[in-house]
Design an enzyme around this catalytic site. Structure first.
Site, PDB file in Angstrom:
ATOM      1  N   ASN A   9       0.865  -1.177   0.000  1.00 27.67           N
ATOM      2  CA  ASN A   9       0.000   0.000   0.000  1.00 27.67           C
ATOM      3  C   ASN A   9       0.907   1.235   0.000  1.00 27.67           C
ATOM      4  O   ASN A   9       1.496   1.561   1.019  1.00 27.67           O
ATOM      5  CB  ASN A   9      -0.892  -0.028   1.250  1.00 27.67           C
ATOM      6  CG  ASN A   9      -1.690   1.258   1.416  1.00 27.67           C
ATOM      7  OD1 ASN A   9      -1.776   2.073   0.496  1.00 27.67           O
ATOM      8  ND2 ASN A   9      -2.273   1.446   2.590  1.00 27.67           N
ATOM      9  N   LYS A  11       0.183   4.342  -0.292  1.00 19.38           N
ATOM     10  CA  LYS A  11      -0.379   5.583   0.267  1.00 19.38           C
ATOM     11  C   LYS A  11      -0.093   6.753  -0.700  1.00 19.38           C
ATOM     12  O   LYS A  11      -0.049   6.524  -1.912  1.00 19.38           O
ATOM     13  CB  LYS A  11       0.163   5.811   1.685  1.00 19.38           C
ATOM     14  CG  LYS A  11      -0.021   4.539   2.541  1.00 19.38           C
ATOM     15  CD  LYS A  11       0.297   4.697   3.985  1.00 19.38           C
ATOM     16  CE  LYS A  11       0.078   3.359   4.687  1.00 19.38           C
ATOM     17  NZ  LYS A  11       0.303   3.425   6.128  1.00 19.38           N
ATOM     18  N   HIS A  93      -9.065   1.181   5.459  1.00 20.74           N
ATOM     19  CA  HIS A  93      -7.760   1.446   6.068  1.00 20.74           C
ATOM     20  C   HIS A  93      -7.946   2.432   7.223  1.00 20.74           C
ATOM     21  O   HIS A  93      -8.770   3.353   7.134  1.00 20.74           O
ATOM     22  CB  HIS A  93      -6.792   2.010   5.018  1.00 20.74           C
ATOM     23  CG  HIS A  93      -5.384   2.019   5.515  1.00 20.74           C
ATOM     24  ND1 HIS A  93      -4.923   2.981   6.381  1.00 20.74           N
ATOM     25  CD2 HIS A  93      -4.355   1.153   5.310  1.00 20.74           C
ATOM     26  CE1 HIS A  93      -3.654   2.714   6.681  1.00 20.74           C
ATOM     27  NE2 HIS A  93      -3.288   1.606   6.040  1.00 20.74           N
ATOM     28  N   GLU A  95      -6.294   4.906   8.097  1.00 20.35           N
ATOM     29  CA  GLU A  95      -6.126   6.316   7.711  1.00 20.35           C
ATOM     30  C   GLU A  95      -7.412   6.864   7.096  1.00 20.35           C
ATOM     31  O   GLU A  95      -7.750   8.037   7.281  1.00 20.35           O
ATOM     32  CB  GLU A  95      -4.922   6.456   6.762  1.00 20.35           C
ATOM     33  CG  GLU A  95      -3.618   6.277   7.527  1.00 20.35           C
ATOM     34  CD  GLU A  95      -2.467   5.690   6.739  1.00 20.35           C
ATOM     35  OE1 GLU A  95      -2.494   5.712   5.492  1.00 20.35           O
ATOM     36  OE2 GLU A  95      -1.525   5.180   7.383  1.00 20.35           O
ATOM     37  N   GLU A 165      -4.572  -4.612  10.847  1.00 24.80           N
ATOM     38  CA  GLU A 165      -3.536  -3.600  10.987  1.00 24.80           C
ATOM     39  C   GLU A 165      -3.746  -2.825  12.289  1.00 24.80           C
ATOM     40  O   GLU A 165      -4.536  -1.864  12.316  1.00 24.80           O
ATOM     41  CB  GLU A 165      -3.592  -2.611   9.816  1.00 24.80           C
ATOM     42  CG  GLU A 165      -3.384  -3.251   8.466  1.00 24.80           C
ATOM     43  CD  GLU A 165      -2.885  -2.241   7.432  1.00 24.80           C
ATOM     44  OE1 GLU A 165      -1.861  -2.520   6.821  1.00 24.80           O
ATOM     45  OE2 GLU A 165      -3.507  -1.170   7.283  1.00 24.80           O
ATOM     46  N   GLY A 171       3.369   2.571  10.572  1.00 23.59           N
ATOM     47  CA  GLY A 171       4.336   3.646  10.359  1.00 23.59           C
ATOM     48  C   GLY A 171       5.112   4.047  11.600  1.00 23.59           C
ATOM     49  O   GLY A 171       5.758   5.085  11.626  1.00 23.59           O
ATOM     50  N   SER A 210       4.237  -1.847  10.248  1.00 23.69           N
ATOM     51  CA  SER A 210       5.692  -1.934  10.392  1.00 23.69           C
ATOM     52  C   SER A 210       6.221  -3.334  10.089  1.00 23.69           C
ATOM     53  O   SER A 210       7.133  -3.822  10.760  1.00 23.69           O
ATOM     54  CB  SER A 210       6.117  -1.469  11.792  1.00 23.69           C
ATOM     55  OG  SER A 210       5.746  -0.124  11.978  1.00 23.69           O
TER      56      SER A 210
HETATM   57  P1  13P Z   1       3.649   0.530   7.474  1.00 26.77           P
HETATM   58  O1  13P Z   1       4.113  -0.785   6.918  1.00 26.77           O
HETATM   59  O2  13P Z   1       4.369   1.714   6.916  1.00 26.77           O
HETATM   60  O3  13P Z   1       3.596   0.496   8.976  1.00 26.77           O
HETATM   61  O4  13P Z   1       2.122   0.732   6.990  1.00 26.77           O
HETATM   62  C1  13P Z   1       1.233  -0.320   7.116  1.00 26.77           C
HETATM   63  C2  13P Z   1      -0.011   0.034   6.407  1.00 26.77           C
HETATM   64  O5  13P Z   1      -0.704   0.960   6.783  1.00 26.77           O
HETATM   65  C3  13P Z   1      -0.356  -0.744   5.214  1.00 26.77           C
HETATM   66  O6  13P Z   1      -1.657  -0.485   4.796  1.00 26.77           O
END
Ligand code: 13P
Length: 247
Positions: A9, A11, A93, A95, A165, A171, A210
């Protein structure tokens, strides 16, 4: 046998040239046969991505609107995504939930729309830090799945991938321990078996948060972890492929 999947992903990252460089490199690379790779670039580059990696990698969008068309400035529909040859959409997600106020009701409509368009759905769930600290994590994930995903029919579930997640791991460099992640994945599978017993063992459940080449092996060894939804580490071809080779 459940599919092993490593999905990236991206983003809001990469220019068009950077995206094309990534896909050209992937196209030339040796990919593990037993793992399905998926990449979710900016919707702006879906057409290029599909053109370059063709059938080697499934290309999808990070979001869509739940209506097919109409006066929704700035939105794209799942049928538009399908029309450029992309095959999947991420829905729910954290976010989108937290920064763009997407509710379970809205996500339920998006989930229906994605599978009705014939696309694969990656449906995300996961608790926030205070919810885990208050021992609410199982309850939170159960509500997200019951209110956003479990209305889909048995046939529609053939198109569903679930991604767990934990928000505190996204992140942040803090990964869930393999055993905490396994406990949640096992719990999600038990919820699935209450809804559609026959799909529980066929639905891939991915871990995200992560996940890196350093910890993927330990995570992917767990019986109910079928791969990863990768953010930061999916932006780099060698890290992404190292994760794909971690089964
Ligand atoms: P990270 O791997 O950067 O922590 O992000 C995970 C994520 O949000 C995948 O959708």
């Amino acid at each position: 046998m459940r599919k092993k999947i490593v999905a990236g992903n991206w983003k809001m990252n990469k220019s068009r040239d950077e995206a094309c460089d990534f896909f050209n490199l992937i196209q030339k690379s040796f990919l593990p046969e037993e793992v399905q790779l998926m990449v979710f670039p900016s919707a702006l580059y879906l057409t290029e991505a599909v053109g370059i990696v063709n059938n080697k990698v499934i290309i999808g969008a990070q979001n869509c609107h739940f209506e097919t068309k109409g006066a929704f400035t700035g939105e794209i529909s799942s049928s538009m995504i399908a029309s450029v040859g992309a095959n999947a959409v991420i829905v729910g997600h954290s976010e989108r939930r937290n920064l763009f106020n997407e509710t379970n009701t809205m996500l339920a409509k998006k989930a229906s729309d994605v599978v009705q368009s014939g696309l694969t759905l990656i449906f995300c769930c996961g608790e926030m830090l205070h919810e885990r600290e208050n021992q609410q994590h199982f309850k939170v994930v159960e509500e997200q799945l019951k209110n956003g995903l479990f209305h889909l029919s048995l046939e529609q579930f053939a198109k569903v991938i679930i991604a767990y997640e934990p928000v505190w791991a996204i992140g942040t460099g803090k990964t869930a321990s393999a055993s905490d992640a396994q406990d949640m994945h096992c719990f999600i599978r038990s919820l699935l078996s209450q809804i559609h017993p026959s799909v529980a063992h066929q639905t891939s459940i991915l871990y995200g948060g992560s996940c890196t080449p350093a910890n993927a092996k330990e995570l992917f060894k767990q019986p109910d972890i079928d791969g990863g939804l990768i953010g930061g580490a999916s932006l780099n071809v060698s890290d992404f492929l190292a994760i794909a080779n971690s089964f």
